[in-house]
Enzyme design. Structure first.
Site, mmCIF file in Angstrom:
data_model
loop_
_atom_site.group_PDB
_atom_site.id
_atom_site.type_symbol
_atom_site.label_atom_id
_atom_site.label_comp_id
_atom_site.label_asym_id
_atom_site.label_seq_id
_atom_site.Cartn_x
_atom_site.Cartn_y
_atom_site.Cartn_z
ATOM 1 C CG ASP A 1 -2.102 0.865 1.155
ATOM 2 O OD1 ASP A 1 -2.314 1.494 0.097
ATOM 3 O OD2 ASP A 1 -2.853 0.951 2.148
ATOM 4 C CD GLU B 1 -0.262 5.558 -3.725
ATOM 5 O OE1 GLU B 1 -1.075 4.640 -3.853
ATOM 6 O OE2 GLU B 1 0.270 5.862 -2.646
ATOM 7 C CG ASP C 1 -7.894 4.479 0.511
ATOM 8 O OD1 ASP C 1 -7.823 3.234 0.514
ATOM 9 O OD2 ASP C 1 -7.003 5.207 0.971
#
Length: 917
Positions: free
Chosen positions: A513, A516, A589
Site C-alpha cells: 500500500d 505511489e 480508497d
C-alpha cells in the site's frame, strides 16, 4: 521528548487532513501545472519540424528532426532531434524521439527501464529498405513507407513531420502522431541569468535544476467513435472529451500516481496508478491502440469534434476520427502504435510489449476478508470461526498496519500478535491464507534494523541536496528505498525470507500500500519531484513507476522465498505499465455510496483493458458505513470482480457479512457462494489472460465488436465470453434495463429463462440477486459443493452448464493445474475443450499436458434443450446415465430446474463422449 510529541501531533494533523476527505485544492490542476498550461496554449500547425536525412539504419527507419525555417537568433537554438521507427511482429510500430547524444545534452533524459520485456526485442523485423512516395496534392512533399505487417504499413511524412500507420488496401489511416502539428519537445538547456526555473505550490518549492523539459503531441485514431484506457480515473469507461465545443469543465485526464482519499467519481483526476495506453474502437468493429512508455506526470486531452475548427490543417476525410493531445513533464518519446484490427488483437499486442499477466494461485481468486485493522489474534480467530459458523466460504484474512510493532514493517506487535506463526498455521489447517501489509516508507529509528541497514548502505532516495529524503507517513519520520536501483530491489527481496521476516510462514502473502509513494507532508501528498534516484535521475522522471518497481521487488522476494516454485501473491495500490506481471491491484480508497459501486465497473473494465486483469474494488466501500442494501448489492456485484475483497476503514462500524441480520447474511452468503461455484470458470479465464492478455472481465464490445449499443455501456460487463453481469446501482430498485447483445439468446443464471439477444429487456429485480446471464452457445464449468475455502474444493466433482444456441450447439473450456506452483509451465496442467453438437458432448485436450486428476463430471445441465430423452450413452465404457429435471443451482430461495444428465462419471482429465439417446 517534547519534539517527539510535536512531531506526533503534526502527523495526526496531517493524517486528519488527508484521511477523512478529498480536498481538491491540495492537488494541482492543469492551469497550476506549467508544462500542461504551456502545452495547451499551442495551436494546430505550431510544429515546424521536418524529417531530414531519412534512411535505413540498423534495421530502423531513422531521421533527424530539424526546424524548417531559419531560426530566430533571439530564441534558443533548436538542436536536431533523433527519430527512429522500428517495426515488430504482429503489427506493432515503435517510434522513439530523443535529444541527439552526439550534441552533448546537459543530461541523459530518462528512459523507463524494465517495462518492455526482453522477448519483445526478439520480435523485431529488421527493415532493409523504404519506399518513397509523393503526398497527394503536395508539390515535392515526400513520405517514406516501410512494411509493418501483411495488411499494414508505417509511414513517415517528411514535411511537415508526421508518423502514422495505415492499411495497405485503400491507404486508410489507423493511428497517427503530429497530424495537427502540435508536437513540441522542450530541449535541455543552460539557464539564463534572469530566468527563474523554480515552481511553487502550497508552500513547496520544486528547484527544477534542469528547467523545462516537457514533451507534447497530438495522436489521432481513425475509424473510431470512442477511446478507452489510460487508468486510473474514477470516470466512465468510454473517455469523455475534455476540451473543445460543448465541454464545460476543461481539465485533462491526469496520470500522476497519488494517494487520494475518498476520490470523486466522474472525474478526470489521476489517482493511484498510471498506464499511458489508449484503445480506440469504432462502428467498423475495429480497434487500434497507442502506448507512451513514460513515467513522468502526464496529462491527456480527449478533443471534442470541432476543437480545431479555426486552425485545422487536416484535409477533409470520410473517416470518423478521435483526436487526443498527450503532454508529459519529462522523459522521451517512446511510443508504440498497435494496428489491431480487433479489440483482443490490440490487447495482445500491448502485452507482447509489457508482459503477460501473472497466473495467480487458486486461493487468491476466492474471497478475501480485510479490515483496518483486525485487532489481535483473538479477533482473527473469532472472525475466522464466524465464517464457518455461518457457512460462508473465504480464503484469505488480511492484517493492516496495526499488526506491526510501531509501523515497522516485517515485525509484529508482540502484545497483540504474540504467536503469528501459530495463528497462520490455524488458518492454513482449513486451507486458508493470510496477507500482511508492507509499505515502502521505512521508519527512521536507529533501533530498527531495516532502517539502520538501508541508511548505512545508502539505499534511500535522496533529497535535492543529496541527503536521505525524510518524509512523513504512518510511522512518522520515514525514508524510502530507491527501487529504481536493481541492487536495492534485490536487497528488498531478501527481506521476505523466513529468516528475515520472523513470524512469517509459507501461507503468508503480501500487500503493498501507499507506494505511489504517499508522503503526508510532501507536495500533493507525495514525494518532491526534485528528489534524486540512482544515477541522478529526478523523481519527476520516474514518479509513476516507483510503485511498479516496489511491487516488482516484493513479488521477487516471495518468489525467492519459495525457491522459485511458489507463485507470489502481492496486491499493490500503485501501478504502471507492466504491473500485470507481478500481481493484483485494487481501486483504492473508495466510499460506501451507490456512485462508487457504479463507478467500480468502468474502473475495473479499464484496468483489464490495459493489462491489469487481476483487479477489483473494496466491497462495501473503504470509507463510511454502507446501508445493508448497498452492502448486499456490492457483494452481489463484487462476486464477479476478478479480485474479490471486502475492506473497511478503522473508523467504520464492523461489517463482516453476519452482522446485518439473518436475511442479509443469507444474501451475502449466497453471493460469495456464487463466486466459489464459478471458481473453475474464473481460473480458466485467468489462464486465458496469462497466455493471451485478454482480460477476465471485459467490455461487451470486446465480444460483440460491431454492436454499437455496447460501445458506451459500462453498467454491464462480460466475465469471459460466456457470462454477462449487470449491477444494480440504486436503492430499492424494482426493475433494471439490461441490454443483451448479439443475435443468440441469453439464459438467466438463476432461473434458466431464455431472453432474446440484440435488445433491451426491462426486468423485475429482487433483493436476491443482480441480473446475470449465460450466453447461448457456451459451456461453463462449475463446482457446486460448498466448502470452507477453495483449497478444500480441489477434489470436488464438476458440473458443466451447457447453454444451447439456435443450432443446439455450444462449446467451452476448462483449465486445471495444481493451483500454486509453476509446474504448469512445463506441461503439468489439464486443458479441455467441451463441444456439444448434434446431441453429442465431447471432451478433447487442448495442447499436450501431463497432469492427473481423479475429479469427475458429476452433472451436465442443458439449457435450451427440449425435455424428452431419458438416458444418455457414455463412451468409452458404453455406460448409461439418467436424464432428468434437476436443480439449476444449489442454494438460494427459489430453486429452478433444468434438464440434467446425472452422474455420467467421466473423468475431467480424459477424452470422452456423451450421446443423448
Amino acid at each position: 521528548m517534547k519534539m517527539k510529541q510535536v512531531a506526533f501531533l503534526f502527523l495526526i494533523f496531517l493524517a486528519s487532513q488527508t484521511v477523512y476527505s478529498w480536498k481538491k485544492d491540495e492537488f494541482r490542476a492543469c492551469d497550476q501545472t506549467p508544462f500542461c498550461k504551456r502545452a495547451r496554449f499551442r495551436k494546430p500547425g505550431a510544429c515546424t519540424l521536418i524529417a531530414h536525412d531519412v534512411s535505413i539504419s540498423d534495421g530502423d527507419l531513422t531521421a533527424k528532426l530539424i526546424p524548417k525555417a531559419p531560426h530566430d537568433q533571439d530564441q534558443d537554438q533548436i538542436k536536431p532531434l533523433t527519430l527512429s521507427v522500428s517495426v515488430y511482429q504482429d503489427g506493432i510500430m515503435r517510434l522513439k524521439i530523443d535529444e541527439d547524444p552526439s550534441l552533448d545534452p546537459r543530461k541523459k533524459r530518462f528512459q523507463v527501464a524494465d517495462v518492455v520485456i526482453s522477448e519483445f526485442e526478439t520480435k523485431k523485423l529488421w527493415l532493409q529498405s523504404a519506399s518513397t512516395e509523393k503526398i497527394n496534392g503536395d508539390d515535392g512533399g515526400l513520405s517514406s513507407v516501410v512494411y509493418l505487417s501483411d495488411g499494414y504499413e508505417a509511414v513517415l511524412r517528411h514535411d511537415p513531420f508526421e508518423v502514422y500507420v495505415r492499411e495497405k488496401a485503400g491507404n486508410r489511416r489507423v493511428v497517427s502522431l503530429n497530424s495537427h502539428g502540435l508536437f513540441d519537445f522542450e530541449q535541455l538547456r543552460v539557464k539564463k541569468e534572469d530566468e527563474d526555473w523554480e515552481e511553487r505550490f502550497r508552500g513547496h518549492t520544486d528547484t527544477r535544476p534542469y528547467g523545462p523539459q516537457s514533451i507534447s503531441f497530438d495522436v489521432s485514431f481513425y475509424g473510431s467513435d470512442f477511446v478507452y484506457g489510460i487508468p486510473e480515473h474514477a470516470s466512465s469507461f468510454a473517455l469523455k472529451p475534455t476540451r473543445g465545443p460543448g465541454v464545460e469543465e476543461s481539465e485533462p485526464f491526469r496520470l500522476f500516481n497519488l494517494d487520494v482519499f475518498e476520490y470523486h467519481h466522474e472525474s478526470p483526476f489521476g489517482i493511484y496508478g498510471s498506464i499511458p495506453f489508449m484503445v480506440s474502437h469504432g462502428k467498423s468493429g475495429q480497434s487500434s491502440g497507442f502506448f507512451w512508455l513514460n513515467a513522468a506526470e502526464m496529462q491527456i486531452d480527449v478533443l471534442a469534434k470541432g476543437w480545431d475548427a479555426e486552425g485545422g490543417i487536416l484535409m477533409p476525410t470520410e473517416q470518423s476520427r478521435i483526436d487526443t493531445f498527450w503532454m508529459s513533464e519529462a522523459g522521451i518519446v517512446d511510443t508504440f502504435f498497435f494496428a489491431g484490427p480487433g479489440p483482443k488483437d490490440v490487447v495482445k499486442q500491448y502485452v507482447s510489449v509489457t508482459g503477460l499477466p501473472a497466473m495467480p494461485q487458486l486461493f487468491s481468486t476466492g474471497y478475501h476478508q480485510c479490515r483496518w485493522n483486525y485487532r489481535d489474534e483473538e479477533d482473527v480467530e473469532n472472525v475466522d470461526s464466524k465464517f464457518d459458523e455461518h457457512d460462508i466460504p473465504y480464503d484469505v484474512l488480511w492484517l493492516d498496519i496495526e499488526h506491526t510493532d510501531g509501523k515497522r514493517y516485517f515485525t509484529w506487535d508482540k502484545m497483540l500478535f504474540p504467536h503469528p506463526e501459530e495463528m497462520q498455521r490455524k488458518l492454513a489447517a482449513k486451507g486458508r491464507h493470510m496477507v500482511t501489509i508492507v509499505d515502502p516508507h521505512i521508519k527512521r529509528d536507529e533501533s530498527f534494523h531495516l532502517h539502520k541497514d538501508a541508511s548505512q548502505r545508502g539505499y534511500y532516495i535522496k533529497d535535492a541536496t543529496g541527503k536521505d529524503y525524510d518524509g512523513w507517513c504512518w510511522p512518522g519520520s520515514s525514508s524510502y528505498p530507491d527501487m529504481l536501483n536493481p541492487e536495492i530491489r534485490s536487497w528488498w527481496a531478501e527481506k521476505f525470507s523466513y529468516d528475515n521476516y520472523v513470524g512469517s510462514t509459507p501461507s503468508l502473502y503480501i500487500w503493498n500500500d501507499m507506494n505511489e509513494p504517499s508522503v503526508f507532508n510532501g507536495p500533493e501528498v507525495t514525494m518532491p519531484r526534485d528528489a534524486l534516484h540512482l544515477g541522478g535521475v529526478e523523481h519527476r522522471e520516474l514518479h509513476n513507476a516507483y510503485g511498479y518497481y516496489f511491487h516488482m521487488a516484493t513479488a521477487e522476494g516471495l518468489l525467492k522465498r519459495g525457491d522459485g516454485k511458489d507463485r507470489p501473491f502481492v496486491l499493490s495500490r500503485a501501478f504502471f505499465a507492466g504491473s500485470q506481471r507481478y500481481g493484483a491491484v485494487w481501486t483504492g480508497d473508495n466510499s460506501a455510496d451507490w456512485d462508487h459501486l457504479r463507478v467500480s465497473v468502468p474502473m475495473v473494465l479499464t484496468l483489464g483493458l490495459t493489462g491489469m486483469t487481476f483487479s477489483g474494488a473494496d466491497v462495501g466501500g473503504f470509507f463510511g458505513n454502507p446501508e445493508p442494501e448497498l452492502l448486499v448489492r456490492w457483494y452481489q456485484l463484487g462476486a464477479y470482480y476478478p479480485f474479490f475483497r471486502g475492506h473497511a476503514h478503522h473508523d467504520t462500524k464492523r461489517r463482516e457479512p453476519w452482522l446485518f441480520g439473518e436475511r442479509n447474511t443469507a444474501l451475502m452468503r449466497d453471493a460469495i457462494r456464487i463466486r466459489y461455484t464459478l471458481l473453475p470458470y474464473f481460473y480458466t479465464l485467468f489462464r486465458e489472460a496469462n497466455v493471451s492478455g485478454v482480460p477476465v472481465v471485459r467490455p461487451l464490445w470486446m465480444e460483440f465488436p460491431s454492436d454499437e449499443a455496447a460501445f458506451s455501456n459500462d453498467e454491464a460487463f462480460m466475465v469471459g465470453n460466456s457470462l454477462l453481469v449487470q449491477g444494480i446501482y440504486t436503492a430499492r430498485a424494482k426493475h433494471a434495463s439490461v441490454y443483451l447483445p448479439g443475435k443468440e439468446s441469453w439464459y438467466d443464471l438463476r432461473t434458466g429463462t431464455a431472453y432474446k439477444g440484440g435488445k433491451v429487456h426491462k426486468l423485475e429485480v429482487s433483493e436476491e440477486s443482480i441480473p446475470a446471464f449465460q450466453r447461448a452457445g457456451t459451456i461453463v464449468p462449475r463446482k457446486d459443493r460448498f466448502r470452507r475455502s477453495s483449497t478444500q474444493m480441489v477434489h470436488d466433482p464438476y458440473t458443466l452448464v451447457i447453454a444451447l444456441n439456435s443450432s443446439q450447439a455450444a462449446e467451452g473450456e476448462l483449465y486445471v493445474d495444481d493451483g500454486k506452483s509453476y509446474d504448469f509451465k512445463h506441461g503439468a496442467y489439464i486443458h479441455r475443450r467441451f463441444v456439444f453438437s448434434n446431441g453429442h458432448l465431447t471432451s478433447s485436450p487442448v495442447g499436450n499436458s501431463r497432469f492427473s486428476s481423479d475429479c469427475i463430471i458429476e452433472r451436465v445441465i442443458l439449457l435450451g434443450f427440449t425435455p424428452g430423452a431419458k438416458t444418455a450413452l457414455v463412451e468409452p465404457g458404453n455406460q448409461k446415465a439418467e436424464i432428468e429435471l434437476g436443480p439449476l443451482r444449489f442454494g438460494g430461495q427459489h430453486a429452478a430446474v433444468a434438464v440434467t444428465i446425472r452422474k455420467p462419471g467421466v473423468r475431467v482429465a480424459e477424452d470422452w463422449k456423451i450421446k443423448i439417446l
